[in-house]
Design an enzyme around this catalytic site. Structure first.
Site, PDB file in Angstrom:
ATOM      1  N   HIS A  19       0.824  -1.216   0.000  1.00 27.88           N
ATOM      2  CA  HIS A  19       0.000   0.000   0.000  1.00 27.88           C
ATOM      3  C   HIS A  19       0.857   1.265   0.000  1.00 27.88           C
ATOM      4  O   HIS A  19       0.447   2.297  -0.534  1.00 27.88           O
ATOM      5  CB  HIS A  19      -0.991  -0.040   1.170  1.00 27.88           C
ATOM      6  CG  HIS A  19      -1.990  -1.157   1.021  1.00 27.88           C
ATOM      7  ND1 HIS A  19      -2.567  -1.830   2.081  1.00 27.88           N
ATOM      8  CD2 HIS A  19      -2.496  -1.753  -0.106  1.00 27.88           C
ATOM      9  CE1 HIS A  19      -3.382  -2.764   1.621  1.00 27.88           C
ATOM     10  NE2 HIS A  19      -3.353  -2.743   0.299  1.00 27.88           N
ATOM     11  N   HIS A  42      -7.367  -7.665  -8.201  1.00 31.18           N
ATOM     12  CA  HIS A  42      -7.729  -8.566  -7.098  1.00 31.18           C
ATOM     13  C   HIS A  42      -8.038  -7.679  -5.895  1.00 31.18           C
ATOM     14  O   HIS A  42      -7.180  -7.440  -5.049  1.00 31.18           O
ATOM     15  CB  HIS A  42      -6.579  -9.519  -6.776  1.00 31.18           C
ATOM     16  CG  HIS A  42      -6.218 -10.451  -7.898  1.00 31.18           C
ATOM     17  ND1 HIS A  42      -5.584 -10.034  -9.039  1.00 31.18           N
ATOM     18  CD2 HIS A  42      -6.413 -11.798  -8.045  1.00 31.18           C
ATOM     19  CE1 HIS A  42      -5.402 -11.073  -9.846  1.00 31.18           C
ATOM     20  NE2 HIS A  42      -5.900 -12.150  -9.266  1.00 31.18           N
ATOM     21  N   SER A  97      -6.633  -2.048  -0.651  1.00 32.47           N
ATOM     22  CA  SER A  97      -6.176  -1.254  -1.800  1.00 32.47           C
ATOM     23  C   SER A  97      -7.298  -0.451  -2.490  1.00 32.47           C
ATOM     24  O   SER A  97      -7.059   0.693  -2.882  1.00 32.47           O
ATOM     25  CB  SER A  97      -5.454  -2.153  -2.811  1.00 32.47           C
ATOM     26  OG  SER A  97      -6.234  -3.259  -3.187  1.00 32.47           O
ATOM     27  N   GLU A 115     -13.088  -8.362  -8.590  1.00 31.89           N
ATOM     28  CA  GLU A 115     -12.982  -9.372  -7.532  1.00 31.89           C
ATOM     29  C   GLU A 115     -13.818 -10.571  -7.963  1.00 31.89           C
ATOM     30  O   GLU A 115     -14.924 -10.418  -8.461  1.00 31.89           O
ATOM     31  CB  GLU A 115     -13.485  -8.770  -6.196  1.00 31.89           C
ATOM     32  CG  GLU A 115     -13.677  -9.732  -5.046  1.00 31.89           C
ATOM     33  CD  GLU A 115     -12.407 -10.515  -4.643  1.00 31.89           C
ATOM     34  OE1 GLU A 115     -11.329  -9.921  -4.514  1.00 31.89           O
ATOM     35  OE2 GLU A 115     -12.538 -11.749  -4.465  1.00 31.89           O
ATOM     36  N   ASP A 139     -13.037 -12.432 -13.159  1.00 28.05           N
ATOM     37  CA  ASP A 139     -11.617 -12.758 -13.064  1.00 28.05           C
ATOM     38  C   ASP A 139     -10.816 -11.489 -13.404  1.00 28.05           C
ATOM     39  O   ASP A 139     -10.986 -10.902 -14.474  1.00 28.05           O
ATOM     40  CB  ASP A 139     -11.313 -13.881 -14.073  1.00 28.05           C
ATOM     41  CG  ASP A 139      -9.834 -14.252 -14.051  1.00 28.05           C
ATOM     42  OD1 ASP A 139      -9.532 -15.382 -13.656  1.00 28.05           O
ATOM     43  OD2 ASP A 139      -8.991 -13.416 -14.425  1.00 28.05           O
ATOM     44  N   GLY A 140      -9.951 -11.096 -12.490  1.00 30.00           N
ATOM     45  CA  GLY A 140      -9.265  -9.816 -12.639  1.00 30.00           C
ATOM     46  C   GLY A 140      -8.264  -9.775 -13.780  1.00 30.00           C
ATOM     47  O   GLY A 140      -8.081  -8.724 -14.404  1.00 30.00           O
ATOM     48  N   ASP A 160      -2.675  -8.101  -7.411  1.00 33.19           N
ATOM     49  CA  ASP A 160      -2.388  -8.563  -6.048  1.00 33.19           C
ATOM     50  C   ASP A 160      -3.097  -9.889  -5.765  1.00 33.19           C
ATOM     51  O   ASP A 160      -4.007  -9.961  -4.928  1.00 33.19           O
ATOM     52  CB  ASP A 160      -2.854  -7.461  -5.070  1.00 33.19           C
ATOM     53  CG  ASP A 160      -2.612  -7.837  -3.627  1.00 33.19           C
ATOM     54  OD1 ASP A 160      -1.698  -8.642  -3.350  1.00 33.19           O
ATOM     55  OD2 ASP A 160      -3.347  -7.318  -2.755  1.00 33.19           O
TER      56      ASP A 160
HETATM   57  N1  SAM Z   1      -5.693  -6.054  -3.122  1.00 34.13           N
HETATM   58  C1  SAM Z   1      -6.338  -6.250  -1.845  1.00 34.13           C
HETATM   59  C2  SAM Z   1      -5.777  -5.255  -0.859  1.00 34.13           C
HETATM   60  O1  SAM Z   1      -4.592  -4.892  -0.974  1.00 34.13           O
HETATM   61  O2  SAM Z   1      -6.524  -4.791   0.000  1.00 34.13           O
HETATM   62  C3  SAM Z   1      -6.174  -7.652  -1.328  1.00 34.13           C
HETATM   63  C4  SAM Z   1      -6.447  -8.724  -2.332  1.00 34.13           C
HETATM   64  S1  SAM Z   1      -6.267 -10.360  -1.751  1.00 34.13           S
HETATM   65  C5  SAM Z   1      -4.550 -10.551  -1.583  1.00 34.13           C
HETATM   66  C6  SAM Z   1      -6.595 -11.276  -3.198  1.00 34.13           C
HETATM   67  C7  SAM Z   1      -8.060 -11.245  -3.615  1.00 34.13           C
HETATM   68  O3  SAM Z   1      -8.144 -11.779  -4.934  1.00 34.13           O
HETATM   69  C8  SAM Z   1      -8.985 -12.087  -2.763  1.00 34.13           C
HETATM   70  O4  SAM Z   1     -10.039 -11.304  -2.313  1.00 34.13           O
HETATM   71  C9  SAM Z   1      -9.494 -13.182  -3.730  1.00 34.13           C
HETATM   72  O5  SAM Z   1     -10.834 -13.527  -3.499  1.00 34.13           O
HETATM   73  C10 SAM Z   1      -9.358 -12.489  -5.059  1.00 34.13           C
HETATM   74  N2  SAM Z   1      -9.203 -13.373  -6.223  1.00 34.13           N
HETATM   75  C11 SAM Z   1      -8.661 -14.615  -6.299  1.00 34.13           C
HETATM   76  N3  SAM Z   1      -8.618 -15.022  -7.603  1.00 34.13           N
HETATM   77  C12 SAM Z   1      -9.104 -13.998  -8.341  1.00 34.13           C
HETATM   78  C13 SAM Z   1      -9.261 -13.777  -9.726  1.00 34.13           C
HETATM   79  N4  SAM Z   1      -8.932 -14.708 -10.622  1.00 34.13           N
HETATM   80  N5  SAM Z   1      -9.767 -12.598 -10.133  1.00 34.13           N
HETATM   81  C14 SAM Z   1     -10.118 -11.636  -9.248  1.00 34.13           C
HETATM   82  N6  SAM Z   1      -9.995 -11.777  -7.916  1.00 34.13           N
HETATM   83  C15 SAM Z   1      -9.489 -12.951  -7.470  1.00 34.13           C
END
Ligand code: SAM
Length: 283
Positions: A19, A42, A97, A115, A139-140, A160
């Site tokens: 961050h 993500h 984030s 997400e 899917d991100g 992330d």
């Molecule tokens: N970026 C956030 C932060 O810094 O506050 C934290 C993100 S966390 C490490 C990863 C997130 O990615 C989780 O909420 C998970 O559900 C999501 N996730 C997992 N696979 C994903 C995908 N293919 N596309 C989007 N989100 C996904």
């Protein structure tokens, strides 16, 4: 099936370095009046309750943001981060984030949060509402490629993932390769864990991902890493890093001084250290 929930880890040392990098890049983008775009592949839940059962199970924030809150130094980036956090931490919360992007951006900027998790997307939508925000349940990495090149054409992407699946490193590398082709001027900030020796396979996959990123035809690629403890036979995540493609001008000295402060404050033993390395060095 996605099982990772960031609520167990919110505010840990990985979030702190991630961050701080995110905010430094956003501050740079705000130096011009022109709007920018922020894409978060993500996003997670947006805001986390540090008093929740999830968070209490691991208490990871104690070695992360809660330790940094007692910071006595004068590093401007750390002081700015702590100032932004204050309204949340004083309520036992931590902004993820997307929320940090929301509070650090301006009306004219565009924010896109993606997400995939069925519960986290609901939490994200509940936690974050603003006119300049778009939230996608998808899917991100696939979403990122669909949205590039973006409008406006200046900005940053935060990638992330949780790296729950062994293939995640490979997927990030492939997506980044296509993404820089579609948007050569964007800044891409990719978080990755630094794992102990018991996770040797994941360590190798991460090293391969970083090597592949270093072969991309980009202006520059910087690795900024913070290691907080010794790697022992039962260590989990001993630190983390950010791989930053198209690093903004003057980011290097700023993150260099941030990292040296973080080693002092968040280091858990005398093995704590930082690494800052240009994998691709350009203008
Ligand atoms: N970026 C956030 C932060 O810094 O506050 C934290 C993100 S966390 C490490 C990863 C997130 O990615 C989780 O909420 C998970 O559900 C999501 N996730 C997992 N696979 C994903 C995908 N293919 N596309 C989007 N989100 C996904």
């Amino acid at each position: 099936m996605l099982s990772y929930r960031h609520g167990f880890h919110a505010g840990n040392h990985g979030d702190v370095i991630k961050h701080l990098c995110q905010l430094l890049i956003l501050e740079k983008l705000k130096e011009k009046n022109k709007p920018f775009i922020y894409l978060d592949t993500h996003s997670g839940a947006g805001i986390y309750d540090l008093a929740s059962e999830e968070s209490k199970k691991t208490d990871e924030h104690i070695q992360g943001v809660s330790k940094l809150e007692g910071y006595q130094g004068d590093n401007p980036a750390i002081l700015h981060y702590l100032k932004l956090l204050k309204p949340y931490t004083s309520d036992s919360c931590y902004p993820g984030s997307p929320e940090l992007a929301r509070i650090a951006s301006r009306e004219q900027d565009k924010l896109v949060f993606m997400e995939l998790h069925n519960t986290e997307i609901g939490n994200l939508k509940r936690n974050i509402r603003a006119n300049n925000v778009m939230i996608h349940h998808r899917d991100g990495l696939e979403g990122l490629l669909a949205l590039l090149p973006p409008k406006p054409n200046r900005g940053m992407v935060l990638i992330d993932p949780s790296y729950e699946l062994a293939d995640d490193y490979n997927l990030v590398s492939k997506a980044a390769t296509s993404a820089v082709r579609k948007w050569p001027t964007g800044t891409f900030a990719i978080w990755y864990p630094i794992l102990g020796q018991r996770s040797i396979m994941k360590q190798r996959r991460c090293a391969t991902m970083l090597e592949e990123l270093s072969l991309l035809p980009v202006k520059n690629l910087l690795l900024a890493e913070l290691i907080v403890e010794q790697d022992t036979a039962d260590s989990g995540m001993i630190g983390s890093g950010m791989a930053i493609i198209n690093t903004p001008w003057q980011f290097y000295p700023k993150i260099q001084s941030v990292l040296s402060e973080l080693v002092e404050v968040l280091g858990q033993d005398h093995h704590a250290k930082s690494n800052l390395e240009w994998k691709v060095e350009g203008e």
